[in-house]
Design an enzyme around this catalytic site. Sequence first.
Site, PDB file in Angstrom:
ATOM      1  N   TYR A   1     -38.410  81.933 -38.912  1.00 28.48           N
ATOM      2  CA  TYR A   1     -37.160  81.536 -38.258  1.00 28.48           C
ATOM      3  C   TYR A   1     -36.613  82.688 -37.402  1.00 28.48           C
ATOM      4  CZ  TYR A   1     -32.414  80.205 -37.230  1.00 28.48           C
ATOM      5  OH  TYR A   1     -31.252  79.948 -36.547  1.00 28.48           O
TER       6      TYR A   1
ATOM      7  N   ARG B   1     -25.180  89.609 -43.455  1.00 29.72           N
ATOM      8  CA  ARG B   1     -23.732  89.846 -43.345  1.00 29.72           C
ATOM      9  C   ARG B   1     -22.925  88.551 -43.302  1.00 29.72           C
ATOM     10  NH1 ARG B   1     -22.121  91.610 -37.604  1.00 29.72           N
ATOM     11  NH2 ARG B   1     -22.640  89.401 -37.411  1.00 29.72           N
TER      12      ARG B   1
ATOM     13  N   ARG C   1     -24.088  76.036 -43.406  1.00 28.59           N
ATOM     14  CA  ARG C   1     -25.411  76.467 -42.944  1.00 28.59           C
ATOM     15  C   ARG C   1     -25.920  77.503 -43.919  1.00 28.59           C
ATOM     16  NH1 ARG C   1     -24.716  76.617 -36.577  1.00 28.59           N
ATOM     17  NH2 ARG C   1     -22.644  75.754 -36.649  1.00 28.59           N
TER      18      ARG C   1
ATOM     19  N   PHE D   1     -29.700 100.791 -24.576  1.00 27.66           N
ATOM     20  CA  PHE D   1     -29.635  99.346 -24.764  1.00 27.66           C
ATOM     21  C   PHE D   1     -30.331  98.911 -26.063  1.00 27.66           C
ATOM     22  CE2 PHE D   1     -32.068  95.383 -24.014  1.00 27.66           C
ATOM     23  CZ  PHE D   1     -31.016  94.478 -23.984  1.00 27.66           C
TER      24      PHE D   1
HETATM   25  C1  D61 Z   1     -33.130  95.397 -27.940  1.00 26.59           C
HETATM   26  C2  D61 Z   1     -31.843  95.050 -27.610  1.00 26.59           C
HETATM   27  C3  D61 Z   1     -31.342  93.829 -27.975  1.00 26.59           C
HETATM   28  C4  D61 Z   1     -32.128  92.950 -28.711  1.00 26.59           C
HETATM   29  C5  D61 Z   1     -33.421  93.328 -29.056  1.00 26.59           C
HETATM   30  C6  D61 Z   1     -33.915  94.552 -28.656  1.00 26.59           C
HETATM   31  C7  D61 Z   1     -34.217  92.436 -29.774  1.00 26.59           C
HETATM   32  C8  D61 Z   1     -33.727  91.240 -30.158  1.00 26.59           C
HETATM   33  C9  D61 Z   1     -32.446  90.858 -29.838  1.00 26.59           C
HETATM   34  C10 D61 Z   1     -31.629  91.712 -29.115  1.00 26.59           C
HETATM   35  C11 D61 Z   1     -31.946  89.542 -30.292  1.00 26.59           C
HETATM   36  C12 D61 Z   1     -30.815  89.752 -31.247  1.00 26.59           C
HETATM   37  C13 D61 Z   1     -30.431  88.594 -32.033  1.00 26.59           C
HETATM   38  C14 D61 Z   1     -29.371  89.044 -33.026  1.00 26.59           C
HETATM   39  C15 D61 Z   1     -28.083  88.330 -32.821  1.00 26.59           C
HETATM   40  N1  D61 Z   1     -28.289  86.962 -33.174  1.00 26.59           N
HETATM   41  C16 D61 Z   1     -27.840  85.943 -32.429  1.00 26.59           C
HETATM   42  O1  D61 Z   1     -27.229  86.127 -31.392  1.00 26.59           O
HETATM   43  C17 D61 Z   1     -28.173  84.562 -32.968  1.00 26.59           C
HETATM   44  O2  D61 Z   1     -28.701  83.751 -31.966  1.00 26.59           O
HETATM   45  C18 D61 Z   1     -30.074  83.965 -31.752  1.00 26.59           C
HETATM   46  C19 D61 Z   1     -30.598  83.093 -30.606  1.00 26.59           C
HETATM   47  C20 D61 Z   1     -30.077  83.522 -29.260  1.00 26.59           C
HETATM   48  C21 D61 Z   1     -30.408  84.936 -28.945  1.00 26.59           C
HETATM   49  C22 D61 Z   1     -29.815  85.270 -27.644  1.00 26.59           C
HETATM   50  C23 D61 Z   1     -29.859  86.741 -27.304  1.00 26.59           C
HETATM   51  C24 D61 Z   1     -29.173  87.652 -28.062  1.00 26.59           C
HETATM   52  C25 D61 Z   1     -29.130  88.970 -27.695  1.00 26.59           C
HETATM   53  C26 D61 Z   1     -29.774  89.387 -26.531  1.00 26.59           C
HETATM   54  C27 D61 Z   1     -30.469  88.446 -25.774  1.00 26.59           C
HETATM   55  C28 D61 Z   1     -30.507  87.120 -26.167  1.00 26.59           C
HETATM   56  C29 D61 Z   1     -31.073  88.843 -24.562  1.00 26.59           C
HETATM   57  C30 D61 Z   1     -30.986  90.140 -24.168  1.00 26.59           C
HETATM   58  C31 D61 Z   1     -30.298  91.072 -24.927  1.00 26.59           C
HETATM   59  C32 D61 Z   1     -29.711  90.708 -26.106  1.00 26.59           C
HETATM   60  C33 D61 Z   1     -26.933  83.955 -33.592  1.00 26.59           C
HETATM   61  O3  D61 Z   1     -25.959  83.748 -32.624  1.00 26.59           O
HETATM   62  C34 D61 Z   1     -24.664  83.880 -33.128  1.00 26.59           C
HETATM   63  C35 D61 Z   1     -23.725  83.178 -32.190  1.00 26.59           C
HETATM   64  O4  D61 Z   1     -24.043  82.059 -31.767  1.00 26.59           O
HETATM   65  O5  D61 Z   1     -22.697  83.744 -31.876  1.00 26.59           O
HETATM   66  C36 D61 Z   1     -27.363  82.669 -34.269  1.00 26.59           C
HETATM   67  O6  D61 Z   1     -27.048  81.591 -33.809  1.00 26.59           O
HETATM   68  O7  D61 Z   1     -28.051  82.832 -35.285  1.00 26.59           O
HETATM   69 MG    MG Z   2     -28.315  79.862 -33.518  1.00 25.90          MG
END
Ligand code: D61
Ligand code: MG
Length: 412
Positions: free
Chosen positions: A171, A218, A228, A288
Site C-alpha cells: 500500500y 502518527r 479508516r 527537498f
Molecule cells: C523526497 C521528497 C518528498 C517525497 C519523497 C522524497 C518521497 C515520497 C514522497 C515525498 C511522498 C510522501 C507521501 C507522504 C505523505 N502522504 C500523503 O500525502 C498521503 O497521500 C499519498 C498519495 C499522494 C502523494 C502525493 C505527493 C505527496 C508529496 C509529494 C508529491 C506527491 C510529489 C512531490 C513531492 C512531494 C496522504 O495524504 C494526506 C492528505 O490527503 O492530506 C494519504 O492520503 O494517505
Molecule cells: Mg490517500
Amino acid sequence: MDILKSFAHPEELLALFRFKLGGCDAVIPKYDYGTMSPSMKVCLELLVRTSRSFAAVIQALDEELRGAVCNFYLVLRALDTVEDDMSIPNEVKVPMLKNFHHNLLDPDWKFMDSKDKDAVVLQEFPHISKEFRALPEKYRDVIWDVCAKMGNGMTVFLERKVDTLEEWDEYCHYVAGLVGIGLARLFSASGLEESSLGMDTALANRVGLFLQKTNIIRDYLEDLNDDRIFWPKAVWSKYRPDIGDFAKPEYQQEALACLNELITNALELIPSSLHFMSQLHNQSVFNFVAIPQVMAIATLERCYNNPKVFSGVVKIRKGEAVRMMMGSSSFDKVKAIMKHFVVQIKARIPESDPHSKQTHSLCQKALSLCDTSQQYSTSSIYPPLYVSMGLMLSAIAYNYWSQIGQWYEDLL
Ligand code: D61
Ligand code: MG
C-alpha cells in the site's frame, strides 16, 4: 500558541529569529511572479493551499526542476483526493482512479462533486493538466507513468484492508514509494543528479515508505475517527481483537506495544534514507529530500512509546521544525539530526517492550551510519535569559507580521 512552548527551548527561539532575518535560504521561494503564465500562478496557489509540508521545499527547488515537481505533486494530490473522498461510491471511484492519467491529456476534464478537503485541485484541474502538457517530454513520461501506476494500485486497497506487513509495504509503495521513484527519475532526467539515482527504484521506494509509514503511525486516531484503518492487521490483532480498543485507557499497554512495533518496522528504513541522501549533489534537491526525512524521524521519536498517539495529535513544535529545516543543509548536519533523535528513542525503549531488542539493534545500526562530528543537540550553550526574552518578543512579533508565516503554520 506554539511560540510560547518554544520559550522553554531557547535554541528554537534563536532558530525562529534567524529564520525571520532570512537565514533560511533553503525554504524561502525565489521566483518572478510577474513573468508567470496564468495557469502556473493557479498551480502555485494550489500547491500552497493543499500541501501542508511540501510547498516551501518544492518552491525552493532549482528552476529546472520546480515546475515538473510542482506539477507532479498537484497531479498526485488530485488523484489522492479521489482516493480519499468517502462520498464517491467505489463503483464510480475504481474506474476514476484507473483512468485518471488520461485526464492529463483532456484540456476540459475537471470534477466538481468532491467533498474532500482538497477538492479544489479537482475543480481547477484544467490548469494542472495545461501545465502538464507544457512540460518537456522527459518529465511528462515520469508523471504519466507514476500517475497510471498509483491510480491502479490504489484500487487494490479500496475493498480490502491492509493485513500483513507485506501488504503494508505494498500500500505504501502505491501512495508514497511511487512518489519517491518518480522523484528520483525526475532528478536524473533534469541532469541535476546522476542517472543511476533514477534507476535504483528499490531505494527510492523506501525513501517514500519512510514518510508514509510515519504518517500512518502518527495518524492512528485521526484515521480511526474517519473510519479508516491503515495499521496492518497482522500486527495490531496480536495485541487486541479490535483496533479501536487502543484508544481506550484500559488497553494502553497493548496500544503502546503495537505502536512501538510499527515504529520499529519504520526504523528499518533509516539506512536506505541515509544512503539515498548520500548520493545527492544538488543543494536544492538535497534540502527537498532531507527536510521531510528529518521531520519523519523527529515524528517517530515523538510518537515512540507515547500514549498521546491514542488520545490526540502528536506534533512537532514549530520552533523545532524550523530549527531542523535550517539545520538540514548538508549530509553531515542531517546525520547529526538523525543521531539526535535515534539516541532519544534508544534511551526510551522500555525493558518490558516485546520488541525492545530489535528496536535497540536498529537504533544501533542507524547510529553507526550517523557517525559524524557535527553537533545537533540542546546541550549547546543557552543564551542568557534576557537574550531569550528578547528573542521571544521578536518571535511573537514575527508570528503576527510575517508574510511567510502562513506556510509553516500547518507544517506536519
Ligand atoms: C523526497 C521528497 C518528498 C517525497 C519523497 C522524497 C518521497 C515520497 C514522497 C515525498 C511522498 C510522501 C507521501 C507522504 C505523505 N502522504 C500523503 O500525502 C498521503 O497521500 C499519498 C498519495 C499522494 C502523494 C502525493 C505527493 C505527496 C508529496 C509529494 C508529491 C506527491 C510529489 C512531490 C513531492 C512531494 C496522504 O495524504 C494526506 C492528505 O490527503 O492530506 C494519504 O492520503 O494517505
Ligand atoms: Mg490517500
